[in-house]
Scaffold this motif. Sequence first.
Motif, short mmCIF file in Angstrom:
data_model
loop_
_atom_site.label_atom_id
_atom_site.label_comp_id
_atom_site.label_asym_id
_atom_site.label_seq_id
_atom_site.Cartn_x
_atom_site.Cartn_y
_atom_site.Cartn_z
N VAL A 340 46.35 83.97 20.80
CA VAL A 340 45.69 84.07 19.50
C VAL A 340 46.70 83.82 18.37
N PRO A 341 46.44 82.83 17.51
CA PRO A 341 47.36 82.60 16.38
C PRO A 341 47.22 83.68 15.32
N ALA A 342 48.22 83.78 14.47
CA ALA A 342 48.21 84.79 13.40
C ALA A 342 46.99 84.61 12.51
N GLY A 343 46.43 85.72 12.08
CA GLY A 343 45.27 85.67 11.20
C GLY A 343 44.47 86.96 11.28
N THR A 344 43.46 87.05 10.44
CA THR A 344 42.56 88.19 10.44
C THR A 344 41.20 87.72 10.95
N TYR A 345 40.66 88.46 11.92
CA TYR A 345 39.47 88.02 12.63
C TYR A 345 38.42 89.13 12.69
N LYS A 346 37.15 88.72 12.72
CA LYS A 346 36.09 89.59 13.15
C LYS A 346 35.98 89.47 14.67
N VAL A 347 35.80 90.60 15.33
CA VAL A 347 35.68 90.63 16.79
C VAL A 347 34.21 90.85 17.11
N LEU A 348 33.57 89.86 17.74
CA LEU A 348 32.14 89.92 17.99
C LEU A 348 31.88 90.03 19.48
N ALA A 349 31.22 91.11 19.87
CA ALA A 349 30.81 91.30 21.26
C ALA A 349 29.31 91.07 21.37
N ALA A 350 28.87 90.58 22.54
CA ALA A 350 27.45 90.29 22.80
C ALA A 350 26.90 89.33 21.77
N PHE A 351 27.71 88.39 21.32
CA PHE A 351 27.30 87.43 20.30
C PHE A 351 26.44 86.32 20.91
N GLU A 352 26.72 85.94 22.15
CA GLU A 352 26.02 84.85 22.80
C GLU A 352 24.72 85.35 23.44
N ASN A 353 23.90 84.41 23.90
CA ASN A 353 22.63 84.77 24.51
C ASN A 353 22.83 85.33 25.90
N ASP A 354 22.92 86.66 26.01
CA ASP A 354 23.13 87.32 27.30
C ASP A 354 22.17 88.50 27.49
N ARG A 355 21.11 88.53 26.66
CA ARG A 355 20.10 89.60 26.69
C ARG A 355 20.64 90.94 26.21
N LEU A 356 21.79 90.89 25.53
CA LEU A 356 22.41 92.11 25.02
C LEU A 356 22.71 91.94 23.53
N VAL A 357 22.88 93.08 22.83
CA VAL A 357 23.30 93.07 21.44
C VAL A 357 24.27 94.23 21.21
N ARG A 358 25.09 94.08 20.16
CA ARG A 358 25.88 95.22 19.73
C ARG A 358 24.93 96.31 19.27
N ASP A 359 25.14 97.54 19.72
CA ASP A 359 24.26 98.65 19.39
C ASP A 359 24.15 98.76 17.86
N PRO A 360 22.93 98.64 17.30
CA PRO A 360 22.80 98.64 15.84
C PRO A 360 22.85 100.02 15.19
N ASP A 361 22.95 101.08 15.98
CA ASP A 361 22.98 102.44 15.44
C ASP A 361 24.36 102.74 14.90
N THR A 362 24.56 102.54 13.60
CA THR A 362 25.88 102.73 13.00
C THR A 362 26.22 104.20 12.78
#
Length: 491
Positions: A340-362
């Motif tokens: 990974v090159p230097a930088g600031t990133y958002k880390v996204l899990a379950a972003f692709e179509n896998d029948r899952l989502v990040r739990d929306p209960d914040t």
Amino acid sequence: MRTIEILRWGALLAFGVVSCAEKQLDVTDPSVKGGPCDPIVDPAAANGPHCAEGFACDPVAGEADAWVCGEPLQIHGAVIDLQTGEPLAGALVHGLDRTGAPLGEVAETDATGRYELQVAAPRLPDGELASDASYTLQAFARDYLPFPSGIRVALPIHADEAEYDEARAAHVIEGPLTTVGLVMLPDALRGGVTVTGTVGGVQPGGTLVVAEGVSGEAVAQYGVADRSGDFTIFNVQAGEATIRGYRRGLELAAATASVATADLDAVALTASAEGEENLGAVSGSVQIVNAPGDSVTSVVLVPVSVFNPTLERGPVPLGLRAPDPGLDPAVTGDFTIAGVPAGTYKVLAAFENDRLVRDPDTSIGGTELQEVTVAAGQAVTVDAGFKITEALAVVAPGETAPTATSAAPVFEFADDSSEKSYLVRVFDVFGELVWEDAMVPSVSGSATVQVPYEGPALTSGLYYQFRAVSLDGKGVPLSATEDLRGVFVVE
């Protein structure tokens, strides 16, 4: 139109730095279809096995270090204005393999909006095309939104769709998916300058090159380097821009550019480190809850400068994914993204179509969007794990691909048995909220929920996406539809 060079299939999965030892090969006569060849041999020098003029040297499917000659495979198509259907001259088109790596130099559309790409493809031993190759297209143009971006994704084009063209002596793929429609940018983002330059390093192809610091609150403008490292960024607004490059296994020194009214060229991003072992890494973990027991997911990194906070997505630089690009989702717990090159990133899990989502209960831990800053050559661990849950299945429109609808669509998705109500939202192609209904009641006796659209008039020819969230009795989110589903285009 420009004739492009070809990136050989055998190099497409390489994200670190590789070197090729010179091979000691006998001088041979040129091979025709089914004959042996070596991709590093210069046919003009004839110092080893090579293909006769008009043939391509491609790998034999399923065999290591085996190459064969065959008729070229080309992708033909056009770039048009999505709403008017008018052809766009001067648009740039990339062909990408299944990992997202570029298949050669960029093709530029002619005055009629037409382009041609010659791409590598795995072969049978007799030189015929194997059927397991797939490609996607990426397009950029002045005053237009890149494709894919926002809610729009690129659908795969398969080699087995090719037809042999006797006049060209080539296999040609041309169909609905090879015509790319671009959406014009809002007025405020049009009219910027074009920045061109070169990315350094042994393997610069696929580098996401971003003009940062001049787009205000909007997503930064970006381009992608072709195999040779050449890049073009359209629509860069005036100001002091920092040009940065992001690609797995390649650390680049940023360049600065004073953007006024004239186009800029010869911007050089030089390599400061190469090879995954010499760059940073991002590690973390996911926890899959309330989902089928065999569920697996993936994790990607998106530079914050190109992240759309409304849609919670953005372009993923080549290679910044776990598992590696081209592989099916496989993350069930711990993950690491190397190189990974230097930088600031958002880390996204379950972003692709896998029948899952990040739990929306914040209201519980492990559900907030995570952001990490990687220093050059340093390993970083994401502070909190990700809680992943089963998604609400989209039924229509846009279950598996964008769907054409009327101007008054009805949104249908799977019922969540534990919900008390639903929130349904519609976004336009730019990620702007068009309409929402926060009071969709629960259903009884039905496996799905149907919600008619009741917002302002939708524009014919433009893409939209609906998203649904299930809520408990206190309004706490329980689950949601997936990030890449629910996309539709109004007829």
